[in-house]
Design a protein around this motif. Structure first.
Motif, mmCIF file in Angstrom:
data_model
loop_
_atom_site.group_PDB
_atom_site.id
_atom_site.type_symbol
_atom_site.label_atom_id
_atom_site.label_comp_id
_atom_site.label_asym_id
_atom_site.label_seq_id
_atom_site.Cartn_x
_atom_site.Cartn_y
_atom_site.Cartn_z
ATOM 1 N N ASP A 236 -6.140 58.138 24.734
ATOM 2 C CA ASP A 236 -4.949 57.893 23.915
ATOM 3 C C ASP A 236 -3.701 57.671 24.753
ATOM 4 O O ASP A 236 -2.654 57.297 24.218
ATOM 5 C CB ASP A 236 -4.705 59.084 22.972
ATOM 6 C CG ASP A 236 -5.871 59.293 22.015
ATOM 7 O OD1 ASP A 236 -6.415 58.285 21.536
ATOM 8 O OD2 ASP A 236 -6.227 60.451 21.765
ATOM 9 N N LYS A 238 -1.965 55.474 26.766
ATOM 10 C CA LYS A 238 -1.908 54.074 27.158
ATOM 11 C C LYS A 238 -1.002 53.878 28.371
ATOM 12 O O LYS A 238 0.090 54.440 28.451
ATOM 13 C CB LYS A 238 -1.373 53.226 26.009
ATOM 14 C CG LYS A 238 -2.144 53.355 24.696
ATOM 15 C CD LYS A 238 -3.557 52.844 24.830
ATOM 16 C CE LYS A 238 -4.274 52.887 23.482
ATOM 17 N NZ LYS A 238 -5.671 52.460 23.587
ATOM 18 N N ASP A 404 -1.020 46.820 23.518
ATOM 19 C CA ASP A 404 -2.155 47.688 23.158
ATOM 20 C C ASP A 404 -1.727 48.772 22.181
ATOM 21 O O ASP A 404 -2.428 49.077 21.213
ATOM 22 C CB ASP A 404 -2.741 48.328 24.418
ATOM 23 C CG ASP A 404 -3.510 47.335 25.277
ATOM 24 O OD1 ASP A 404 -3.890 46.271 24.747
ATOM 25 O OD2 ASP A 404 -3.719 47.626 26.469
ATOM 26 N N ARG A 407 -0.928 47.171 18.759
ATOM 27 C CA ARG A 407 -2.158 46.692 18.128
ATOM 28 C C ARG A 407 -2.932 47.857 17.506
ATOM 29 O O ARG A 407 -3.439 47.758 16.396
ATOM 30 C CB ARG A 407 -3.012 45.970 19.174
ATOM 31 C CG ARG A 407 -4.187 45.189 18.599
ATOM 32 C CD ARG A 407 -4.928 44.437 19.691
ATOM 33 N NE ARG A 407 -4.100 43.387 20.281
ATOM 34 C CZ ARG A 407 -3.623 43.426 21.529
ATOM 35 N NH1 ARG A 407 -3.896 44.465 22.318
ATOM 36 N NH2 ARG A 407 -2.881 42.441 22.000
ATOM 37 N N GLU A 408 -2.989 48.971 18.219
ATOM 38 C CA GLU A 408 -3.714 50.135 17.717
ATOM 39 C C GLU A 408 -3.019 50.737 16.492
ATOM 40 O O GLU A 408 -3.669 51.140 15.533
ATOM 41 C CB GLU A 408 -3.827 51.185 18.829
ATOM 42 C CG GLU A 408 -4.631 52.408 18.445
ATOM 43 C CD GLU A 408 -4.813 53.354 19.615
ATOM 44 O OE1 GLU A 408 -4.179 54.438 19.585
ATOM 45 O OE2 GLU A 408 -5.565 53.026 20.556
ATOM 46 N N ARG A 409 -1.693 50.805 16.528
ATOM 47 C CA ARG A 409 -0.955 51.430 15.419
ATOM 48 C C ARG A 409 -0.890 50.530 14.183
ATOM 49 O O ARG A 409 -0.712 51.017 13.070
ATOM 50 C CB ARG A 409 0.455 51.795 15.880
ATOM 51 C CG ARG A 409 0.466 52.924 16.905
ATOM 52 C CD ARG A 409 1.837 53.542 17.051
ATOM 53 N NE ARG A 409 1.775 54.744 17.858
ATOM 54 C CZ ARG A 409 1.446 55.956 17.427
ATOM 55 N NH1 ARG A 409 1.142 56.108 16.134
ATOM 56 N NH2 ARG A 409 1.419 56.992 18.218
ATOM 57 N N ALA A 411 -3.375 48.397 13.333
ATOM 58 C CA ALA A 411 -4.718 47.932 12.977
ATOM 59 C C ALA A 411 -5.131 48.318 11.565
ATOM 60 O O ALA A 411 -5.817 47.553 10.877
ATOM 61 C CB ALA A 411 -5.731 48.464 13.988
#
Length: 497
Positions: A236, A238, A404, A407-409, A411
């Motif tokens: 987690d 990043k 990144d 994009r993760e948050r 998704a």
């Protein structure tokens, strides 16, 4: 403790010294931590040499009226009666008498010292032998000045094996890896090991892993309730690959890989500084460590400051708990905030003393990790001293890392607010931290929800987040203009970044 328990290797050395001391005569002291078997050793010596044995039971009646004079008189009388008819008098738990005298303030400590001085003098003249058992560092000065002393050493894996073989059936005791158990919890005493053995002997399939799991659940205690801390994993974090690799190699590995640690003599770094701008993941790393190490993690939160003695008392408690649970991490979050407070000018000297104390064999596997936003606020002596053995930096995320994170948050958002191509947002958010990007996503969702609730036309999803980036950036500028405020007090716990 089981009566048929043989002396462990740590006890045997002191026991042999005491045998020689009793044969020679004089004033003798057996020192050791609580639960190291001092009473058992004294009973064995009493069986061998005879004499009078005096413990709390023999003069506890003197305490019933709560009067210091009666207490002191009962204590002195018990020993005098023993000396009258015996060449050897063995006195157990002398430290409890000392503590009771201190309870009635210093004048009664002096009375006790005077009584002991007289007793020791009488014993010397009459060529009697007095043997006292005390906990470490609690020998009264009249005894300390005159006595030959032996100390029970810290328990090793061989001591653990001897204790467990006395409490477990041979077939169960024989399968345990005591080196691994000792490495996980090197400061256990007879009572803790005995309790573990009594509980686990009922289970089928007992092995080293189950034994360690029991210790972790019953005897090992962190000051952080991990159930109350958001779970975080290294993945987690990043953009912190270098930091994660260093922590894995120099903190986690010596804790978790007992085979390599024992073979190579590995131990975690004694002092670690984790520096970086606010919002770059320093406290998140603390959360990850808390979940990774569980009962091996102890937290001192530096966002609140205390100038009182209670603050130092709490810090002492944390360090002592970490030593008992070693290998362990003491995590001091926002250490620079502590040192910015003019009232805490002496704290860094105190911390240096604590770090120096971690060089002893009993606590060399305690790592102190400090986080700081402003390294310039840390005392130069702390950084120059060599106590900080590892300096790590958390940096602002680069464009790829920001992409990144976004994009993760984004998704799992509904289609109408999801942004498939985050490249524009990643470029626009230059200079923002991971915490800022979290705020960007939350603010963008709120603006979208507001338009939807008010019946306004819904814009392109990216526009909401671009506006949120501007808002977060403006908030950062406004915050930077405000003077820093320091709040007095102390808190052991996590705060969101």
């Amino acid at each position: 403790m089981r009566q048929n328990l043989e002396l462990t290797p740590a006890q045997q050395s002191a026991f042999k010294g005491l045998q020689e001391g009793i044969s020679t005569g004089g004033i003798l002291v057996l020192a050791g931590n609580a639960g190291q078997g001092k009473t058992t050793m004294l009973r064995k010596l009493h069986d061998e040499f005879g004499g009078a044995f005096i413990g709390m039971r023999e003069f506890i009646a003197a305490l019933t009226d709560g009067q210091p004079a009666a207490f002191g008189g009962g204590f002195v009388q018990s020993i005098e009666e023993g000396l009258a008819s015996n060449d050897i008098v063995i006195v157990d738990d002398l430290h409890l008498v000392v503590r009771a005298a201190r309870r009635w303030r210093s004048v009664h400590t002096y009375i006790l010292d005077a009584a002991l001085t007289a007793l020791l003098g009488e014993a010397s003249v009459r060529k009697k032998t007095l043997l006292f058992a005390v906990e470490e560092d609690e020998t009264p000065w009249p005894v300390h000045l005159r006595a030959y002393s032996w100390e029970i050493g810290e328990f090793t894996a061989e001591d653990y094996a001897a204790i467990c073989h006395a409490y477990l059936p041979t077939e169960l005791a024989g399968v345990l890896d005591y080196a691994s158990i000792h490495r996980f919890a090197p400061m256990l005493n007879f009572y803790q090991l005995g309790n573990a053995c009594r509980w686990l002997r009922r289970e089928e399939g007992l092995d080293t892993g189950r034994f360690i799991a029991y210790l972790q659940s019953k005897n090992m205690t962190s000051n952080v309730d991990t159930d109350e801390v958001a779970p975080v994993d290294w993945k987690d974090l990043k953009g912190a690959d270098d930091v994660v690799r260093a922590l894995e190699a120099k903190i986690a590995l010596p804790f978790e890989n007992s085979t390599l640690a024992a073979g190579l003599g590995l131990k975690p770094k004694r002092g670690v500084l984790l520096a970086g701008p606010p919002g770059t993941g320093k406290t998140t790393i603390g959360r990850a460590l808390a979940h990774r190490l569980k009962s091996k993690f102890f937290l001192i939160d530096g966002t609140l400051i205390a100038g009182s003695g209670e603050f130092y008392e709490k810090v002492d408690e944390v360090f002592e708990a970490a030593k008992k649970n070693a290998p362990a991490v003491v995590f001091i979050d926002d250490a620079d905030v502590i040192f910015e407070n003019e009232q805490e000018r002496g704290f860094y000297r105190y911390l240096l003393t604590k770090l120096d104390g971690l060089e002893s064999a009993s606590s060399e596997r305690v790592c102190v990790m400090m986080t700081a936003m402003n390294v310039a606020s840390l005392p130069a002596a702390l950084l120059r001293s060599g106590r900080v053995e590892l300096w790590l930096e958390t940096k602002l995320p680069d464009t790829e890392t920001r992409a990144d994170i976004l994009r993760e948050r984004l998704a799992n958002l509904p289609d109408e607010i999801r942004v498939e191509d985050v490249a524009e947002l990643a470029v626009a958010s230059r200079g923002l931290t991971g915490a800022d990007l979290k705020a960007v996503v939350e603010d963008g969702k709120l603006e979208f929800a507001h338009d939807t609730a008010c019946g306004k036309p819904v814009r392109a999803a990216a526009e909401y987040f671009l506006d949120a980036i501007k808002s977060v950036r403006a908030n950062r500028r406004n915050y930077a203009r405000k003077p820093k405020q320091i709040i007095e007090g102390v808190k052991l716990g996590f705060y969101p970044e």
